[in-house]
Scaffold this motif. Structure first.
Motif, PDB file in Angstrom:
ATOM      1  N   GLY A 162       0.989  -1.195   0.093  1.00 16.48           N
ATOM      2  CA  GLY A 162      -0.018  -0.080  -0.075  1.00 16.48           C
ATOM      3  C   GLY A 162       0.809   1.452  -0.005  1.00 16.48           C
ATOM      4  O   GLY A 162       0.477   2.311  -0.466  1.00 16.48           O
ATOM      5  N   GLY A 163       1.787   1.240   0.641  1.00 16.66           N
ATOM      6  CA  GLY A 163       3.011   2.355   0.606  1.00 16.66           C
ATOM      7  C   GLY A 163       3.915   2.428  -0.661  1.00 16.66           C
ATOM      8  O   GLY A 163       4.646   3.435  -0.615  1.00 16.66           O
ATOM      9  N   THR A 164       3.402   1.758  -1.620  1.00 15.05           N
ATOM     10  CA  THR A 164       4.350   1.821  -2.773  1.00 15.05           C
ATOM     11  C   THR A 164       4.635   3.248  -3.303  1.00 15.05           C
ATOM     12  O   THR A 164       5.884   3.784  -3.539  1.00 15.05           O
ATOM     13  CB  THR A 164       3.982   1.067  -4.107  1.00 15.05           C
ATOM     14  OG1 THR A 164       3.865  -0.243  -3.411  1.00 15.05           O
ATOM     15  CG2 THR A 164       4.822   1.094  -4.981  1.00 15.05           C
ATOM     16  N   GLU A 195      19.217   7.286   9.299  1.00 12.38           N
ATOM     17  CA  GLU A 195      17.716   7.179   9.663  1.00 12.38           C
ATOM     18  C   GLU A 195      16.786   6.929   8.531  1.00 12.38           C
ATOM     19  O   GLU A 195      15.878   5.901   9.041  1.00 12.38           O
ATOM     20  CB  GLU A 195      17.366   8.234  10.547  1.00 12.38           C
ATOM     21  CG  GLU A 195      15.713   8.378  11.226  1.00 12.38           C
ATOM     22  CD  GLU A 195      15.798   7.307  12.274  1.00 12.38           C
ATOM     23  OE1 GLU A 195      14.683   6.919  12.672  1.00 12.38           O
ATOM     24  OE2 GLU A 195      16.905   6.730  12.971  1.00 12.38           O
ATOM     25  N   LEU A 196      16.781   7.539   7.646  1.00 11.76           N
ATOM     26  CA  LEU A 196      16.008   7.175   6.367  1.00 11.76           C
ATOM     27  C   LEU A 196      15.976   5.875   5.930  1.00 11.76           C
ATOM     28  O   LEU A 196      14.977   5.173   6.003  1.00 11.76           O
ATOM     29  CB  LEU A 196      16.137   8.177   5.135  1.00 11.76           C
ATOM     30  CG  LEU A 196      15.395   7.950   3.843  1.00 11.76           C
ATOM     31  CD1 LEU A 196      14.120   8.263   4.261  1.00 11.76           C
ATOM     32  CD2 LEU A 196      16.160   8.895   2.779  1.00 11.76           C
ATOM     33  N   THR A 197      17.221   5.373   6.185  1.00 13.88           N
ATOM     34  CA  THR A 197      17.594   3.734   5.402  1.00 13.88           C
ATOM     35  C   THR A 197      16.992   2.904   6.488  1.00 13.88           C
ATOM     36  O   THR A 197      16.290   1.952   6.082  1.00 13.88           O
ATOM     37  CB  THR A 197      19.178   3.560   5.405  1.00 13.88           C
ATOM     38  OG1 THR A 197      19.696   4.582   4.535  1.00 13.88           O
ATOM     39  CG2 THR A 197      19.357   2.264   4.974  1.00 13.88           C
ATOM     40  N   ASN A 198      16.979   3.227   7.748  1.00 10.95           N
ATOM     41  CA  ASN A 198      16.439   2.498   8.685  1.00 10.95           C
ATOM     42  C   ASN A 198      14.852   2.198   8.778  1.00 10.95           C
ATOM     43  O   ASN A 198      14.276   1.248   8.946  1.00 10.95           O
ATOM     44  CB  ASN A 198      16.858   2.899  10.245  1.00 10.95           C
ATOM     45  CG  ASN A 198      18.306   2.630  10.559  1.00 10.95           C
ATOM     46  OD1 ASN A 198      19.037   1.751   9.891  1.00 10.95           O
ATOM     47  ND2 ASN A 198      18.669   3.238  11.340  1.00 10.95           N
ATOM     48  N   VAL A 199      14.346   3.450   8.659  1.00  5.03           N
ATOM     49  CA  VAL A 199      12.892   3.391   8.382  1.00  5.03           C
ATOM     50  C   VAL A 199      12.153   2.863   7.188  1.00  5.03           C
ATOM     51  O   VAL A 199      11.488   2.077   7.119  1.00  5.03           O
ATOM     52  CB  VAL A 199      12.498   5.075   8.236  1.00  5.03           C
ATOM     53  CG1 VAL A 199      10.946   5.071   8.011  1.00  5.03           C
ATOM     54  CG2 VAL A 199      12.694   5.778   9.669  1.00  5.03           C
ATOM     55  N   MET A 200      13.065   2.869   5.887  1.00  5.01           N
ATOM     56  CA  MET A 200      12.870   2.152   4.906  1.00  5.01           C
ATOM     57  C   MET A 200      12.907   0.783   5.124  1.00  5.01           C
ATOM     58  O   MET A 200      12.103  -0.137   4.820  1.00  5.01           O
ATOM     59  CB  MET A 200      13.705   2.704   3.495  1.00  5.01           C
ATOM     60  CG  MET A 200      13.177   4.148   3.390  1.00  5.01           C
ATOM     61  SD  MET A 200      14.599   4.803   2.266  1.00  5.01           S
ATOM     62  CE  MET A 200      14.849   3.761   0.860  1.00  5.01           C
ATOM     63  N   GLY A 201      13.886   0.334   5.613  1.00  2.00           N
ATOM     64  CA  GLY A 201      13.980  -1.292   6.036  1.00  2.00           C
ATOM     65  C   GLY A 201      13.064  -1.699   7.029  1.00  2.00           C
ATOM     66  O   GLY A 201      12.488  -2.713   6.538  1.00  2.00           O
ATOM     67  N   LYS A 202      12.514  -0.956   8.048  1.00  2.00           N
ATOM     68  CA  LYS A 202      11.600  -1.110   8.619  1.00  2.00           C
ATOM     69  C   LYS A 202      10.141  -1.632   7.965  1.00  2.00           C
ATOM     70  O   LYS A 202       9.650  -2.225   8.533  1.00  2.00           O
ATOM     71  CB  LYS A 202      11.318  -0.076   9.814  1.00  2.00           C
ATOM     72  CG  LYS A 202      10.624  -0.369  11.001  1.00  2.00           C
ATOM     73  CD  LYS A 202      10.320   0.355  11.848  1.00  2.00           C
ATOM     74  CE  LYS A 202      11.260   1.472  12.414  1.00  2.00           C
ATOM     75  NZ  LYS A 202      10.930   2.601  13.162  1.00  2.00           N
ATOM     76  N   HIS A 203       9.941  -0.919   6.740  1.00  2.00           N
ATOM     77  CA  HIS A 203       8.836  -0.968   6.074  1.00  2.00           C
ATOM     78  C   HIS A 203       9.031  -1.905   4.953  1.00  2.00           C
ATOM     79  O   HIS A 203       8.218  -1.919   4.056  1.00  2.00           O
ATOM     80  CB  HIS A 203       8.303   0.331   5.785  1.00  2.00           C
ATOM     81  CG  HIS A 203       7.811   1.025   6.957  1.00  2.00           C
ATOM     82  ND1 HIS A 203       6.575   1.004   7.361  1.00  2.00           N
ATOM     83  CD2 HIS A 203       8.490   1.982   7.519  1.00  2.00           C
ATOM     84  CE1 HIS A 203       6.267   1.779   8.493  1.00  2.00           C
ATOM     85  NE2 HIS A 203       7.308   2.407   8.532  1.00  2.00           N
ATOM     86  N   GLY A 204      10.121  -2.569   4.888  1.00  2.00           N
ATOM     87  CA  GLY A 204      10.321  -3.765   4.045  1.00  2.00           C
ATOM     88  C   GLY A 204      11.052  -3.100   2.599  1.00  2.00           C
ATOM     89  O   GLY A 204      10.982  -3.949   1.630  1.00  2.00           O
ATOM     90  N   ILE A 205      11.536  -2.036   2.588  1.00  2.00           N
ATOM     91  CA  ILE A 205      12.228  -1.484   1.455  1.00  2.00           C
ATOM     92  C   ILE A 205      13.633  -1.712   1.561  1.00  2.00           C
ATOM     93  O   ILE A 205      14.577  -1.351   2.565  1.00  2.00           O
ATOM     94  CB  ILE A 205      11.977   0.187   1.340  1.00  2.00           C
ATOM     95  CG1 ILE A 205      10.740   0.409   1.345  1.00  2.00           C
ATOM     96  CG2 ILE A 205      13.012   0.653   0.306  1.00  2.00           C
ATOM     97  CD1 ILE A 205      10.403   1.874   1.482  1.00  2.00           C
ATOM     98  N   THR A 206      14.263  -2.406   0.762  1.00  2.00           N
ATOM     99  CA  THR A 206      15.694  -2.882   0.701  1.00  2.00           C
ATOM    100  C   THR A 206      16.500  -2.339  -0.617  1.00  2.00           C
ATOM    101  O   THR A 206      15.975  -2.374  -1.647  1.00  2.00           O
ATOM    102  CB  THR A 206      15.820  -4.522   0.737  1.00  2.00           C
ATOM    103  OG1 THR A 206      15.121  -4.913  -0.162  1.00  2.00           O
ATOM    104  CG2 THR A 206      15.361  -4.842   2.098  1.00  2.00           C
TER     105      THR A 206
END
Length: 175
Positions: free
Chosen positions: A63-65, A106-117
């Protein structure tokens, strides 16, 4: 009772039994038809439930694509800002650089938390059209055709879906 009355009673009884058997057969047929309709409606309801569950899970995962795609240029710009700082200026701008690095982390961590790799190919890796976008092709001695020779931007996945392919340069040197 006379024989005529007995025969008449038997005929009536046979007619009643025949009528009763026909009615019973009609009721059985109606029952079977209703059972079949019920089973079909039950199967449709189960299929709808499964489809709704699958759609819910997909919406939750993907949904957050659009938001994720909109954040990728922010990541790129922070990364470019850090790479653009000359080595001799790093000491003088230490706190500013540290702030930008922390923001990027921090941006990288937040992205990772939401499944963005990240999809981070390296020079020498084999080009994969599922994950990479070839921006140019050039002959480079010591490489094989189809090898990545330069990475222009990193790519990103959202869970298992490609958000953005890694933009790369590919060798065209014949093997």
């Amino acid at each position: 009772m006379s024989q005529e009355e007995t025969t008449s009673s038997q005929v009536e009884l046979e007619e009643f039994e025949t009528q009763d058997a026909g009615e019973l057969e009609a009721l059985r047929a109606e029952r079977d038809e209703l059972r079949d309709k019920f089973m079909r409606v039950l199967a449709d309801a189960e299929n709808s439930r499964k489809r709704a569950e699958r759609d819910r899970k997909e919406a939750e995962m993907y949904g957050g694509t659009r938001l994720a795609r909109d954040l990728l240029p922010v990541y790129d710009n922070l990364n470019r800002a850090l790479q653009a700082i000359p080595d001799d200026s790093r000491q003088a701008s230490g706190a500013l650089i540290e702030g930008v690095e922390l923001t990027l982390r921090e941006l990288t961590n937040v992205m990772g938390k939401h499944g963005i790799t990240k999809v981070s190919p390296a020079a020498g890796d084999q080009f994969d059209p599922q994950l990479h976008e070839a921006m140019f092709e050039a002959p480079l001695p010591g490489t094989k055709a189809g090898q990545i020779i330069q990475v222009l931007t990193e790519g990103f996945l959202l869970h298992d879906r490609l958000l953005r392919p890694a933009q790369v340069g590919v060798s065209s040197t014949p093997g």
